[in-house]
Design a protein around this motif. Structure first.
Motif, PDB file in Angstrom:
ATOM      1  N   VAL A   1       3.088  -0.775 -10.281  1.00 37.75           N
ATOM      2  CA  VAL A   1       2.028   0.236  -9.589  1.00 37.75           C
ATOM      3  C   VAL A   1       2.689   1.399  -9.624  1.00 37.75           C
ATOM      4  O   VAL A   1       3.910   1.616  -9.068  1.00 37.75           O
ATOM      5  CB  VAL A   1       1.801  -0.391  -8.522  1.00 37.75           C
ATOM      6  N   LYS A   2       2.019   2.502  -9.485  1.00 40.20           N
ATOM      7  CA  LYS A   2       2.761   4.276  -9.252  1.00 40.20           C
ATOM      8  C   LYS A   2       2.154   4.323  -7.642  1.00 40.20           C
ATOM      9  O   LYS A   2       2.777   5.105  -6.995  1.00 40.20           O
ATOM     10  CB  LYS A   2       1.837   4.929  -9.905  1.00 40.20           C
ATOM     11  N   ALA A   3       0.950   3.818  -7.200  1.00 36.97           N
ATOM     12  CA  ALA A   3       0.371   3.898  -5.958  1.00 36.97           C
ATOM     13  C   ALA A   3      -0.765   3.325  -5.649  1.00 36.97           C
ATOM     14  O   ALA A   3      -1.275   2.819  -5.795  1.00 36.97           O
ATOM     15  CB  ALA A   3      -0.151   5.663  -5.941  1.00 36.97           C
ATOM     16  N   ALA A   4      -0.770   3.174  -4.243  1.00 39.62           N
ATOM     17  CA  ALA A   4      -1.457   1.693  -3.044  1.00 39.62           C
ATOM     18  C   ALA A   4      -1.801   2.443  -1.938  1.00 39.62           C
ATOM     19  O   ALA A   4      -1.164   3.059  -1.349  1.00 39.62           O
ATOM     20  CB  ALA A   4      -0.540   0.295  -3.104  1.00 39.62           C
ATOM     21  N   GLY A   5      -2.931   2.336  -1.735  1.00 42.90           N
ATOM     22  CA  GLY A   5      -3.306   2.957  -0.507  1.00 42.90           C
ATOM     23  C   GLY A   5      -3.405   1.584   0.727  1.00 42.90           C
ATOM     24  O   GLY A   5      -3.481   0.857   0.053  1.00 42.90           O
ATOM     25  N   VAL A   6      -3.486   2.666   2.312  1.00 38.77           N
ATOM     26  CA  VAL A   6      -2.775   1.990   3.500  1.00 38.77           C
ATOM     27  C   VAL A   6      -4.488   1.584   3.799  1.00 38.77           C
ATOM     28  O   VAL A   6      -4.919   2.527   4.204  1.00 38.77           O
ATOM     29  CB  VAL A   6      -1.877   2.223   3.774  1.00 38.77           C
ATOM     30  N   CYS A   7      -5.409   0.759   4.144  1.00 39.94           N
ATOM     31  CA  CYS A   7      -7.032   0.916   4.495  1.00 39.94           C
ATOM     32  C   CYS A   7      -6.851  -0.290   6.096  1.00 39.94           C
ATOM     33  O   CYS A   7      -5.513  -0.950   5.999  1.00 39.94           O
ATOM     34  CB  CYS A   7      -7.122   0.142   3.571  1.00 39.94           C
ATOM     35  N   LEU A   8      -7.650   0.496   6.631  1.00 41.72           N
ATOM     36  CA  LEU A   8      -8.111   0.283   7.325  1.00 41.72           C
ATOM     37  C   LEU A   8      -8.075  -1.954   7.846  1.00 41.72           C
ATOM     38  O   LEU A   8      -7.729  -2.431   8.453  1.00 41.72           O
ATOM     39  CB  LEU A   8      -8.919   0.732   8.385  1.00 41.72           C
ATOM     40  N   SER A   9      -8.899  -2.227   6.719  1.00 42.63           N
ATOM     41  CA  SER A   9      -9.080  -3.456   6.380  1.00 42.63           C
ATOM     42  C   SER A   9      -7.325  -3.982   6.684  1.00 42.63           C
ATOM     43  O   SER A   9      -7.558  -5.037   6.860  1.00 42.63           O
ATOM     44  CB  SER A   9      -9.860  -3.616   5.451  1.00 42.63           C
ATOM     45  N   ASP A  10      -6.470  -3.502   5.983  1.00 42.83           N
ATOM     46  CA  ASP A  10      -5.033  -3.976   5.340  1.00 42.83           C
ATOM     47  C   ASP A  10      -4.150  -4.693   7.486  1.00 42.83           C
ATOM     48  O   ASP A  10      -3.860  -5.180   7.624  1.00 42.83           O
ATOM     49  CB  ASP A  10      -4.392  -3.471   5.283  1.00 42.83           C
ATOM     50  N   VAL A  11      -4.667  -3.248   7.336  1.00 44.76           N
ATOM     51  CA  VAL A  11      -4.048  -3.853   9.717  1.00 44.76           C
ATOM     52  C   VAL A  11      -5.184  -4.927   9.967  1.00 44.76           C
ATOM     53  O   VAL A  11      -4.249  -5.638  10.285  1.00 44.76           O
ATOM     54  CB  VAL A  11      -4.220  -2.231  10.206  1.00 44.76           C
ATOM     55  N   HIS A  12      -5.966  -4.899   9.466  1.00 43.71           N
ATOM     56  CA  HIS A  12      -6.819  -5.889  10.232  1.00 43.71           C
ATOM     57  C   HIS A  12      -6.451  -7.055   9.692  1.00 43.71           C
ATOM     58  O   HIS A  12      -6.645  -8.272  10.652  1.00 43.71           O
ATOM     59  CB  HIS A  12      -8.676  -5.557  10.223  1.00 43.71           C
ATOM     60  N   LEU A  13      -6.245  -7.340   8.736  1.00 42.83           N
ATOM     61  CA  LEU A  13      -6.162  -8.430   8.035  1.00 42.83           C
ATOM     62  C   LEU A  13      -4.414  -9.278   9.154  1.00 42.83           C
ATOM     63  O   LEU A  13      -3.961 -10.574   9.193  1.00 42.83           O
ATOM     64  CB  LEU A  13      -5.331  -8.344   6.473  1.00 42.83           C
TER      65      LEU A  13
END
Length: 333
Positions: free
Chosen positions: A32-44
């Motif tokens: 892995v070189k890059a991974a996004g942080v999404c609001l759905s991750d926060v909600h999880l």
């Protein structure tokens, strides 16, 4: 390897050292070189969203992932070690869609495994930090615009919520020729960003003459399409009131709150519609990569900050607090 792990039942998130995964038959492994942080991750993490198909109680988060293939399983053809790729945000198994980083381990880790048919080659010109979030942050609004709503050119559109999804929606609506594009957000910085991304008008939803301003911008007709990317119940009611005859309200933001239409008779008389939307299909990601390669869209402005994977919890805190009004925070192992 280091991985960002969520115990769904305990509601606890932590960076942990776990065993490296390996590519099985029909799979590849990527560094892995890059991974996004999404609001759905926060909600999880907050327990607002629950996995339906997860086996066990713990999952590595991250459905927006890009990297380099470093291991290939038996039976895989057409892919090679060292190839730059992104991973689709999910996969279909026996007619059921499983979401990466929700129903099975995702990309907040040093390595991630994916079935070969969910791996998409990247052009060399596209940085990993911009590529990783195309599945979801860009493909979800793209699918909502082109597939669910089938937006026609020169038709007025409203976008409620100019965050990770809505900012890209504004950019993509301009690409397909929607006009005027009206962005609605309570944050002044988000409204300013919407104008930078191509909106013709940016409004505060609390504006006391909000309805008048929508009418003026649309020559009294109302909106042909209203997109809710905020997932907030009052937004949906305001958006529905802003629709033109036969206008569509597209629910792309997720919420478990009830939907209310104040005047159902009026809504029916005008033959208005409400359409649900969720995610995207593999072809939408491919279409966007083609647009990137053709120079029609680019996403350098969408990378609000990059953080080391070890600071995933800090990235979650920043996004939840809307600190700096981010579009996408990106984790780099």
């Amino acid at each position: 390897m280091l991985a960002g792990r969520l115990n769904v039942y305990a509601g606890s998130f932590a960076l942990e050292e776990i065993a490296e995964p390996h590519a099985g038959p029909g799979q590849v492994r990527i560094a892995v070189k890059a991974a996004g942080v999404c609001l759905s991750d926060v909600h999880l993490i907050q327990g607002i969203i629950k996995p339906f198909l997860l086996r066990g109680d713990t999952v590595t988060l991250g459905h927006e992932t890009a990297g380099v293939i470093d291991e290939i399983g038996d039976g895989v053809t057409g892919l090679s070690v060292g190839q730059r790729v992104l991973l689709q945000a999910g996969e279909e198994r026996d007619g059921t869609v499983f979401t990466r980083g929700v129903d099975y381990d995702g990309g907040w880790a040093e390595h991630a495994v994916a079935t070969a048919d969910t791996v998409v080659p990247l052009p060399d010109s596209l940085p990993f930090e911009q590529a990783c979030f195309i599945p979801d942050a860009v493909s979800t609004p793209w699918a909502a615009i082109t597939a669910t709503a089938a937006v026609a050119p020169a038709r007025p559109v409203g976008v409620w919520g100019v965050g990770g999804l809505g900012a890209h929606a504004v950019q993509l609506l301009r690409t397909v020729g929607a006009a005027p594009i009206i962005a609605i957000d309570p944050l002044p910085a988000a409204r300013e960003r919407a104008l930078d991304f191509g909106a013709d008008l940016a409004l505060d939803p609390a504006d006391p003459i909000f309805g008048t301003r929508i009418a003026d911008a649309t020559r009294g007709r109302g909106l042909a399409y209203a997109f809710d990317f905020a997932g907030v119940a009052p937004v949906r009611e305001q958006a529905a009131k802003s629709l033109a005859r036969e206008g569509q309200l597209i629910l792309a933001g997720l919420t478990d709150q009830p939907l209310t239409i104040t005047d159902g008779t009026h809504f029916s008389y005008l033959k208005q519609q409400i359409r649900g939307h969720y995610g995207s299909s593999p072809e939408h990601v491919v279409e966007l990569l083609d647009l990137v390669a053709a120079g029609r869209v680019e996403f350098s402005r969408s990378v609000s900050a990059t953080l080391p994977l070890a600071e995933a919890a800090e990235a979650v805190r920043r996004l939840d607090a809307k600190e700096g009004n981010p579009i996408r925070l990106v984790l780099v192992p």
